[in-house]
Design an enzyme around this catalytic site. Structure first.
Site, short mmCIF file in Angstrom:
data_model
loop_
_atom_site.label_atom_id
_atom_site.label_comp_id
_atom_site.label_asym_id
_atom_site.label_seq_id
_atom_site.Cartn_x
_atom_site.Cartn_y
_atom_site.Cartn_z
N CYS A 84 0.84 -1.20 0.00
CA CYS A 84 0.00 0.00 0.00
C CYS A 84 0.87 1.25 0.00
CB CYS A 84 -0.94 0.01 1.21
SG CYS A 84 -0.07 0.18 2.78
N CYS A 140 3.51 1.67 2.67
CA CYS A 140 4.75 0.94 2.40
C CYS A 140 5.67 1.79 1.52
CB CYS A 140 4.46 -0.37 1.68
SG CYS A 140 3.38 -1.50 2.56
N ASP A 188 12.82 21.56 -32.18
CA ASP A 188 13.45 20.37 -32.74
C ASP A 188 14.35 19.65 -31.74
OD1 ASP A 188 15.74 21.86 -32.60
OD2 ASP A 188 16.01 22.09 -34.76
N ASP A 247 16.96 24.41 -30.03
CA ASP A 247 15.96 25.01 -29.15
C ASP A 247 16.10 24.52 -27.71
OD1 ASP A 247 14.58 26.44 -31.22
OD2 ASP A 247 13.75 24.54 -31.88
N ASP A 253 8.25 26.66 -32.44
CA ASP A 253 9.37 27.06 -33.28
C ASP A 253 8.96 26.83 -34.74
OD1 ASP A 253 12.14 27.73 -33.90
OD2 ASP A 253 12.30 25.63 -34.47
#
Length: 745
Positions: free
Chosen positions: A15, A18, A630, A634, A431
């Site tokens: 759970c 844990c 790209d 960038d 871009d």
């Protein structure tokens, strides 16, 4: 000080409590920089300083917390995790069959005890028989709950095992005392609850079995990707063709690929030619031609011809391996919303135990006769129904399925945080080059004056541009070669930066450049000024050509829009996003492209190093910004944006640059990525809401809140069924994301 990252398979987690305990244990190790634990994948990702701590210390910390950690090494078989899950499933199934078989007998015996007048078996003998049947259910099938609870207790904490162990243990011990020491209780309190103990253990095991099965299905995207990897490669060594296991292929090996075979690793074609189906990587159905010098990617399918290629990347360095690793890391990462759920779950169990004890004493003090029986039933029911399994699974299962679905659609999502943030963005910056456009300048118009031959015009221009390094020169040369025009010899060449070039070809003086150059040389003419203005308004770059002092025509060049770009921009705007175009082009060209795309806000003449500053400026306006580029030039802007989306075909740089990588390189995939983010977050919120509502309603009902009004008290067995159903419901709801389909129309 350097750092390393390692993944562990964690055994024993049940759970969200844990998860938090393992995380805290790992983060408590000196030298650990960060640790993220995921319940759905049952993995821990740890960033640590190798000169301060090591793997054994990390494993020891997990063991001290009551769990088992196994390092996931690079050369391990890809099937090991599947095999481990299958073994766990088989173990659960065996325990379930054993438990269910005995539980049927226990329930039948309990029913006979409840209608004691129809059975000839004495009550004491029946209770002893039920004790004998229930004890192996508790000690064998239920052992895991008690072991887990004991480990938690040793560390002064509690988890779902604690709740189940306390609930079933209390019912069992009470029944055992009533069986063997009946005089300990007043006559009206002599009851046994062996059926409660057995049924709860059986139902919880059944829930875990269904959960394990469903969790196995959440990682199907990874299985599909791994299934693409060929098992062997045909390698030429010492002049012989050898079929080698893929693990033995080395960089530099010469590999033979025949028609219909999958390419085993990444490489570059040395000889031969063929067409290759790269759809698994790019999503494009059309096969790509390959010949000497062309790159090939592992797991793509060779279609028509046979060729030899030299291996350039093998093992974990191949594109496919990187994709698998990226998806695994995303599935194992943690969204901010999940951290909140984990924190709530970590304090939830102690609070529930407190509520159960409080309810016990209230019923014991103020409840109807037999008070202790009612108090015991309430205690067991609250402990069982409040198990936080569903809360712990609510977020990671959705993240797993969402990122897996993204991988199937060619969208690599690097982290759960990126997936969550993407649904909040309100501004998307595109871009221009390579994102909304093809990224390859192309000749679009050839206009000749005074009936000059257009082919001759292109031939002269291409001859001059052979010596130029300008990006537009390549477009002119490519156009000439496409038409089969022979290029002449340039005698004298002179570049005129910012204007154009001048050259001598076969004794003729040629001038190529912009309108400013022609005006400077006194060659401006009204007849072409209107044409150049019209071309510029269409986003095209006109190059004027003069021969021996006379203007003979112009060539227009443009980077054409991708076919799907206008549709994608329109869809993004319909989704309520402000779309911004950013480019280094001059304002007139940029605004022309913006008009064709329907984009109002255009950032033109932006130098590469200023792109990140433009993104930051938008963020300072209070906008949550996604940047699409790209992934190479960038990179600073992609890193600055709240979500960086790299357009690429799986190159290393593209994958590292953004929070998401679009393998197909299509702008419509940006729409898909954002819609997937919305769908995943909606799914997570459904799961969290369902989990909180379940516990918010379930605990008061289990504590007896309805009894004063309706005389209704929840049976512990119904509570166990509801608890198991809640976990299965959460995982099943997450699996609905597998049916996600983008809306692009």
């Amino acid at each position: 000080m350097g750092s390393e990252k390692i993944e562990f398979a964690i055994k024993g987690m049940t759970c969200a409590a844990c998860v938090r305990r393992v995380e805290m244990a790992l983060k408590g190790v000196n030298g650990v920089m960060d640790a993220v634990v995921n319940l759905s994948t049952e993995r821990a990702t740890v960033a640590f300083q190798p000169d301060v701590t090591d793997i054994e210390q990390l494993k020891a910390a997990v063991a001290d917390a009551g769990y088992e950690a196994e390092a996931i090494v690079a050369d391990r078989s890809a099937d090991w995790e599947r095999l481990a899950r299958e073994e766990r499933y088989r173990t659960l199934f065996r325990h379930l069959i054993f438990s269910a078989s005995l539980t049927v007998l226990i329930v039948l015996g309990s029913m006979a005890e409840m209608v004691g007048h129809v059975t000839i078996i004495p009550q004491q003998a029946l209770w002893i028989a039920l004790f004998v049947l229930t004890t192996p259910v508790l000690l064998i099938s239920g052992r895991q709950f008690f072991v887990g609870a004991w480990k938690a207790l040793k560390h002064s904490t509690a988890d779902m095992n604690t709740l189940i162990a306390l609930g079933t243990g209390a019912a069992y011990l009470y029944s055992m005392v009533a069986t063997f020491l009946p005089d300990f209780f007043p006559e009206n309190m002599r009851h046994v609850y062996y059926d409660t103990t057995a049924v709860i253990i059986t139902l919880v095991l059944f829930g875990r079995l269904l959960e394990a099965r469903a969790k196995g299905r959440t990682s199907e995207a990874i299985k599909k990707l791994m299934g693409l990897q060929p098992k062997t490669a045909r390698v030429i060594r010492d002049g012989q063709e050898l079929d080698l296991p893929i693990e033995q292929v080395q960089v530099g090996d010469l590999i033979v690929v025949r028609p219909g075979e999958r390419i085993p690793v990444d490489g570059r074609v040395v000889s031969g030619s063929s067409t290759v189906d790269e759809s698994m990587l790019t999503g494009e159905a059309m096969p790509v031609k390959k010949s000497a010098g062309d790159p090939v990617i592992g797991a793509t399918i060779n279609k028509t011809g046979s060729f030899q290629f030299k291996a350039t990347k093998v093992g974990r360095e191949t594109v496919l391996a990187q994709i698998i690793r990226l998806v695994q890391e995303a599935q194992g990462s943690k969204a901010p919303i999940q951290r909140l759920a984990d924190f709530v779950a970590s304090i939830f169990v102690p609070v529930v135990i407190g509520i159960a004890i409080l309810a016990f004493f209230i019923w014991w003090r103020f409840g109807p006769e037999p008070q202790f029986i009612y108090a015991l039933v309430t205690l067991v029911t609250v402990l069982i129904i409040a198990c936080p399994c569903a809360l712990g699974l609510a977020t990671p299962t959705s993240i797993m399925v969402g990122t897996g679905k993204g991988a199937e659609l060619g969208i690599l999502i690097k982290s759960a945080e990126a997936l969550e943030t993407a649904h909040k963005i309100d501004t998307i910056v595109l871009d221009k080059t390579g994102t909304v456009t093809v990224g390859q300048p192309t000749v679009t118009d050839i206009v000749a004056f005074d009936h000059f031959d257009t082919d001759r015009l292109l031939q002269l221009a291409a001859t001059v541009e052979q010596n130029s390094e300008h990006p537009l020169a390549g477009a002119i040369i490519a156009s000439a070669r496409q038409k089969g025009l022979a290029l002449g010899q340039v005698d004298h060449f002179n570049a005129l930066p910012g204007f154009g070039v001048e050259a001598e070809v076969d004794g003729d003086q040629l001038l190529l450049g912009n309108a400013a150059l022609m005006k400077d040389r006194g060659l401006a003419a009204a007849e072409w000024e209107a044409i150049t203005a019209a071309l510029a308004d269409e986003g095209k770059t006109p190059i004027m050509i003069a021969l021996n002092g006379k203007t003979i025509g112009l060539i227009a060049i443009a980077d054409p829009l991708k076919e799907e770009s206008p549709k994608a921009v329109r869809k993004l705007q319909e989704m309520g996003l402000e779309v911004v175009l950013m480019t280094g082009d001059n304002r007139r060209t940029a605004e022309a492209i913006g008009r064709r795309l329907g984009i109002q806000r255009v950032l033109a003449e932006v130098l590469p190093d200023a792109k990140a500053m433009q993104v930051r400026s938008l963020q300072q306006e209070g906008k949550i910004v996604a940047m699409v580029g790209d992934g190479i030039n960038d990179a600073p802007a992609l890193a600055q944006a709240d979500v960086g989306i790299a357009m690429g075909t799986g190159t290393d740089i593209a994958m590292e640059a953004g929070d998401m990588t679009l393998m197909k390189g299509k702008l419509t995939n940006v729409v898909t990525a954002i819609q997937l983010s919305h769908a995943t977050m909606h799914n997570i919120k459904q799961n969290l809401f369902g989990s909180f509502i379940y516990n918010s309603l379930g605990i008061p009902i289990a504590a007896g809140a309805l009894y004063p009004f309706f005389g209704l008290l929840l049976n512990p067995m119904i509570a166990a069924a509801a608890m198991a159903a809640s976990s299965v419901t959460v995982v099943s709801n997450a699996l609905r994301l597998r049916r996600f389909s983008p809306k692009l129309d």
